[in-house]
Design a protein around this motif. Structure first.
Motif, PDB file in Angstrom:
ATOM      1  N   HIS A   1      66.796 -27.444   0.726  1.00 40.34           N
ATOM      2  CA  HIS A   1      66.932 -26.148  -0.314  1.00 40.34           C
ATOM      3  C   HIS A   1      66.032 -26.412  -1.790  1.00 40.34           C
ATOM      4  CE1 HIS A   1      70.721 -27.937  -3.207  1.00 40.34           C
ATOM      5  NE2 HIS A   1      69.377 -28.265  -3.010  1.00 40.34           N
TER       6      HIS A   1
ATOM      7  N   CYS B   1      64.856 -28.274  -9.739  1.00 38.97           N
ATOM      8  CA  CYS B   1      65.133 -27.736  -7.961  1.00 38.97           C
ATOM      9  C   CYS B   1      64.928 -26.727  -8.224  1.00 38.97           C
ATOM     10  CB  CYS B   1      66.524 -28.122  -8.259  1.00 38.97           C
ATOM     11  SG  CYS B   1      67.363 -29.587  -8.536  1.00 38.97           S
TER      12      CYS B   1
ATOM     13  N   HIS C   1      63.452 -29.619  -1.405  1.00 40.40           N
ATOM     14  CA  HIS C   1      63.367 -31.271  -1.294  1.00 40.40           C
ATOM     15  C   HIS C   1      65.493 -30.885  -0.352  1.00 40.40           C
ATOM     16  CE1 HIS C   1      66.521 -29.217  -4.805  1.00 40.40           C
ATOM     17  NE2 HIS C   1      67.484 -30.498  -4.539  1.00 40.40           N
TER      18      HIS C   1
ATOM     19  N   HIS D   1      69.053 -33.063   0.514  1.00 41.99           N
ATOM     20  CA  HIS D   1      69.605 -33.771   0.897  1.00 41.99           C
ATOM     21  C   HIS D   1      70.651 -34.148   1.757  1.00 41.99           C
ATOM     22  CE1 HIS D   1      69.754 -32.603  -3.471  1.00 41.99           C
ATOM     23  NE2 HIS D   1      70.205 -31.669  -3.374  1.00 41.99           N
TER      24      HIS D   1
ATOM     25  N   GLU E   1      77.251 -33.425  -3.163  1.00 39.92           N
ATOM     26  CA  GLU E   1      75.816 -33.301  -2.910  1.00 39.92           C
ATOM     27  C   GLU E   1      75.103 -34.755  -2.714  1.00 39.92           C
ATOM     28  OE1 GLU E   1      73.073 -29.791  -4.948  1.00 39.92           O
ATOM     29  OE2 GLU E   1      73.974 -31.837  -6.376  1.00 39.92           O
TER      30      GLU E   1
HETATM   31 NI    NI Z   1      69.049 -29.550  -4.758  1.00 39.50          NI
END
Ligand code: NI
Length: 136
Positions: free
Chosen positions: A16, A35, A41, A43, A125
């Motif tokens: 995302h 971010c 990036h 997860h 996360e």
């Molecule tokens: Ni993130």
């Protein structure tokens, strides 16, 4: 009727980028930091699903695990696993933060499970971050 709960964990890998169309580029960078990187990036999310209800007299269970696995597979994992969350229609008008991922997973699972079974969604996360959503 007493309510019992059953929880199960699923792995979901996705990418995302946190970026709000209603903020300026500068405000986006200030709000989301790295971010907001244009390339996004990834997860390895851990999605926890808690379902609740009366214990079935015949089976002794709240919900059949195989049934839950199938519903999660078809409605959540096939939709989001190994995808770019920003491209999902659910995130066209909202930032794919993990708060909103919890809400999205809750929404699609609530539709797919029998009424009243879904208690909450919790998403880890990272090792240190987790989010939870219990319905609107
Ligand atoms: Ni993130």
């Amino acid at each position: 009727m007493p309510t019992a709960y059953f929880g199960r964990r699923y792995m979901l890998s996705a990418s995302h980028r946190l970026h709000s169309d209603t903020l300026s580029d500068e405000a986006n960078r200030a709000t989301y930091g790295k971010c907001n990187n244009p390339h996004g990036h990834g997860h390895n999310y851990v999605v926890e699903v808690l379902v609740g209800g009366p214990v079935d007299v015949e089976t002794g269970m709240v919900v059949n695990m195989a049934t839950l696995d199938e519903v999660v597979q078809t409605s959540v994992l096939e939709r989001f696993d190994h995808t770019n969350l920003n491209r999902d229609p659910l995130f066209v008008n909202q930032v794919p933060t993990t708060e909103n991922l919890c809400r999205a997973v809750f929404g699609v699972l609530k539709e797919a499970l029998p009424n009243g079974e879904l208690a909450w969604i919790r998403v880890e996360e990272t090792e240190n971050n987790f989010f939870e959503f219990r319905g609107e």
